[in-house]
Design a protein around this motif. Structure first.
Motif, PDB file in Angstrom:
ATOM      1  N   GLY A 149      38.594  43.856  68.607  1.00  0.00           N
ATOM      2  CA  GLY A 149      38.865  42.716  69.385  1.00  0.00           C
ATOM      3  C   GLY A 149      38.832  42.861  71.082  1.00  0.00           C
ATOM      4  N   ALA A 150      39.058  41.919  71.710  1.00  0.00           N
ATOM      5  CA  ALA A 150      38.735  41.889  73.098  1.00  0.00           C
ATOM      6  C   ALA A 150      40.255  42.131  73.846  1.00  0.00           C
ATOM      7  N   SER A 151      41.288  42.072  73.037  1.00  0.00           N
ATOM      8  CA  SER A 151      42.567  42.098  73.739  1.00  0.00           C
ATOM      9  C   SER A 151      43.370  43.217  73.019  1.00  0.00           C
ATOM     10  N   ASP A 152      44.756  43.639  73.546  1.00  0.00           N
ATOM     11  CA  ASP A 152      45.551  44.433  73.163  1.00  0.00           C
ATOM     12  C   ASP A 152      46.095  44.092  71.724  1.00  0.00           C
ATOM     13  N   ALA A 153      46.278  44.815  70.764  1.00  0.00           N
ATOM     14  CA  ALA A 153      46.730  44.446  69.622  1.00  0.00           C
ATOM     15  C   ALA A 153      48.202  45.137  69.267  1.00  0.00           C
ATOM     16  N   PRO A 154      49.265  44.432  68.831  1.00  0.00           N
ATOM     17  CA  PRO A 154      50.339  45.254  68.155  1.00  0.00           C
ATOM     18  C   PRO A 154      49.898  45.781  66.836  1.00  0.00           C
ATOM     19  N   TYR A 155      50.644  46.852  66.332  1.00  0.00           N
ATOM     20  CA  TYR A 155      50.162  47.510  65.048  1.00  0.00           C
ATOM     21  C   TYR A 155      51.254  48.389  64.603  1.00  0.00           C
ATOM     22  N   GLY A 156      51.395  48.241  63.356  1.00  0.00           N
ATOM     23  CA  GLY A 156      52.295  49.143  62.676  1.00  0.00           C
ATOM     24  C   GLY A 156      51.810  49.400  61.232  1.00  0.00           C
ATOM     25  N   TYR A 157      51.956  50.658  60.919  1.00  0.00           N
ATOM     26  CA  TYR A 157      51.754  50.855  59.421  1.00  0.00           C
ATOM     27  C   TYR A 157      52.827  51.532  58.327  1.00  0.00           C
ATOM     28  N   GLY A 158      52.516  51.040  57.177  1.00  0.00           N
ATOM     29  CA  GLY A 158      53.417  51.482  56.262  1.00  0.00           C
ATOM     30  C   GLY A 158      52.928  51.389  54.602  1.00  0.00           C
ATOM     31  N   VAL A 159      53.283  52.008  53.834  1.00  0.00           N
ATOM     32  CA  VAL A 159      53.027  51.853  52.600  1.00  0.00           C
ATOM     33  C   VAL A 159      54.013  51.994  51.655  1.00  0.00           C
ATOM     34  N   HIS A 160      53.691  51.620  50.309  1.00  0.00           N
ATOM     35  CA  HIS A 160      54.900  51.243  49.167  1.00  0.00           C
ATOM     36  C   HIS A 160      54.618  52.015  48.201  1.00  0.00           C
ATOM     37  N   PRO A 161      54.537  53.473  47.986  1.00  0.00           N
ATOM     38  CA  PRO A 161      54.491  53.999  46.649  1.00  0.00           C
ATOM     39  C   PRO A 161      55.866  54.239  46.244  1.00  0.00           C
ATOM     40  N   TYR A 162      55.753  54.431  44.642  1.00  0.00           N
ATOM     41  CA  TYR A 162      57.220  54.673  44.119  1.00  0.00           C
ATOM     42  C   TYR A 162      57.068  55.966  43.437  1.00  0.00           C
ATOM     43  N   LEU A 163      57.887  56.846  43.729  1.00  0.00           N
ATOM     44  CA  LEU A 163      58.055  58.250  43.222  1.00  0.00           C
ATOM     45  C   LEU A 163      58.713  58.133  41.925  1.00  0.00           C
ATOM     46  N   SER A 164      58.092  58.724  40.884  1.00  0.00           N
ATOM     47  CA  SER A 164      58.561  58.848  39.778  1.00  0.00           C
ATOM     48  C   SER A 164      58.462  60.156  38.798  1.00  0.00           C
ATOM     49  N   VAL A 165      59.559  60.353  37.911  1.00  0.00           N
ATOM     50  CA  VAL A 165      59.346  61.581  37.189  1.00  0.00           C
ATOM     51  C   VAL A 165      59.645  61.322  35.810  1.00  0.00           C
ATOM     52  N   GLY A 166      59.489  59.775  35.408  1.00  0.00           N
ATOM     53  CA  GLY A 166      59.565  59.440  34.103  1.00  0.00           C
ATOM     54  C   GLY A 166      60.883  59.074  33.440  1.00  0.00           C
ATOM     55  N   ARG A 167      61.967  58.816  34.528  1.00  0.00           N
ATOM     56  CA  ARG A 167      63.203  58.478  33.888  1.00  0.00           C
ATOM     57  C   ARG A 167      64.046  57.657  34.752  1.00  0.00           C
ATOM     58  N   ALA A 168      64.921  56.997  34.692  1.00  0.00           N
ATOM     59  CA  ALA A 168      65.618  56.156  35.461  1.00  0.00           C
ATOM     60  C   ALA A 168      66.088  57.044  36.719  1.00  0.00           C
ATOM     61  N   ILE A 169      66.008  56.569  37.897  1.00  0.00           N
ATOM     62  CA  ILE A 169      66.513  57.184  39.193  1.00  0.00           C
ATOM     63  C   ILE A 169      67.807  57.625  39.403  1.00  0.00           C
ATOM     64  N   ASP A 170      68.482  56.720  38.400  1.00  0.00           N
ATOM     65  CA  ASP A 170      70.138  56.891  38.777  1.00  0.00           C
ATOM     66  C   ASP A 170      70.149  58.458  38.048  1.00  0.00           C
ATOM     67  N   GLU A 171      69.540  58.935  37.274  1.00  0.00           N
ATOM     68  CA  GLU A 171      69.744  60.191  36.678  1.00  0.00           C
ATOM     69  C   GLU A 171      68.993  61.357  37.509  1.00  0.00           C
ATOM     70  N   CYS A 172      68.292  60.878  38.558  1.00  0.00           N
ATOM     71  CA  CYS A 172      67.354  61.771  39.008  1.00  0.00           C
ATOM     72  C   CYS A 172      68.106  62.392  40.647  1.00  0.00           C
ATOM     73  N   VAL A 173      67.815  63.676  40.700  1.00  0.00           N
ATOM     74  CA  VAL A 173      68.289  64.368  42.178  1.00  0.00           C
ATOM     75  C   VAL A 173      67.323  63.957  43.201  1.00  0.00           C
TER      76      VAL A 173
END
Length: 297
Positions: A149-173
């Motif tokens: 564009g023709a003007s300054d732009a505010p910008y931020g990036y994020g992403v939303h992956p979920y780590l999994s080891v195949g079991r409920a996270i309460d039991e994970c380290v």
């Protein structure tokens, strides 16, 4: 009659070295990542849309903007309230947009997608966006935004992956070396202030079980370089590791998905950065910003 379209759009599969990933055209998102058939990142079916943010990119801001209101270079802006229950604008503008594949498709370990974000109410700026996925010793994801564009732009990036080891996270380290966590208000999850991780329930410098701890907070003080979050199944030893160099990350223990996986969200800025300016990227016309994260076992 035209063929039916899947809720997450077109599907592109990458394979290399035991890893397999699926990229989708809706949001340019990641529908899943496996290693030798084991889930490394939580996925969702090809007959359903993304839910709970699974695999979505958060552009041009991650997390929330309270009341959707901010002022940038003297102009007052009002974004649509995409989290109406809390009166917030959440996770940017591109999660549900259509992205196109822009690589030539000759390398089965690579997919690159692109999207042009046009100006709209609350964000009158134009960005060209590219996300590259590459499999090797894990998955590397590279996100680039260019201000066309023709003007300054505010910008931020994020992403939303979920780590999994195949079991409920309460039991994970969990292991993560963050020095500070961001306290937020209970109503709108508006930032209140930073507190030391040491001595708090969120201290995972030494790997330990997550248990019933509820987390939906941003963390910083990540060492000023590359950081990593490791989720481990204590019985099998299976690990899922996410590494990045962003100055912030969000952890979410996934109550919306029954605590089956842990959201680990690299962020270039904290919540409300459009309001506070904290770690906000300002792209001048023609400038680009790139950030990268990796996921492996």
């Amino acid at each position: 009659m035209s063929a039916q379209v899947r809720p997450s759009g077109e599907q592109w599969t990458l394979r290399s070295g035991g890893y397999a990933a699926t990229v989708v055209s809706v949001g340019g998102g990641l529908r899943g990542l496996t290693y030798d058939g084991r889930e490394v990142l939580l996925g969702y079916g090809d007959d359903e849309p993304a839910h709970a943010g699974i695999g979505q990119h958060l552009i041009p801001w991650p997390n929330r903007i309270t009341d959707g209101k901010y002022t940038f270079q003297g102009a007052d802006e009002q974004l649509y309230l995409t989290e109406p229950a809390r009166q917030n604008a959440i996770h940017g503008l591109t999660r549900w947009a259509n992205w196109e594949r822009i690589d030539d498709g000759t390398d089965e370990a690579v997919v690159e997608v692109g999207h042009r974000l046009h100006g709209q109410p609350g964000y009158p700026h134009q960005l060209d966006l590219r996300i590259g996925y590459r499999l090797g010793d894990g998955l590397t994801v590279t996100a680039t935004a260019t201000n066309i564009g023709a003007s300054d732009a505010p910008y931020g990036y994020g992403v939303h992956p979920y780590l999994s080891v195949g079991r409920a996270i309460d039991e994970c380290v969990l292991e993560i070396a963050a020095n500070d966590w961001l306290e937020v208000s209970p109503e709108q999850l508006t930032p209140i202030g930073l507190s030391p991780v040491k001595g708090s329930p969120y201290d995972f410098h030494t790997a330990r079980q997550i248990g019933a701890l509820d987390i939906d907070n941003a963390f910083t003080g990540l060492g000023g370089g590359s950081w990593s979050v490791t989720l481990t199944d204590p019985d099998t030893g299976n690990k899922s590791v996410l590494t990045s160099d962003t100055p912030w990350l969000q952890l979410y223990t996934g109550s919306a998905i029954g605590r089956t996986a842990l959201a680990v969200e690299p962020m270039t800025c904290p919540p409300n950065a459009f309001i506070t300016g904290q770690d906000l990227v300002v792209l001048k016309p023609g400038e680009s910003h790139t950030t990268t994260f990796q996921v492996s076992v």
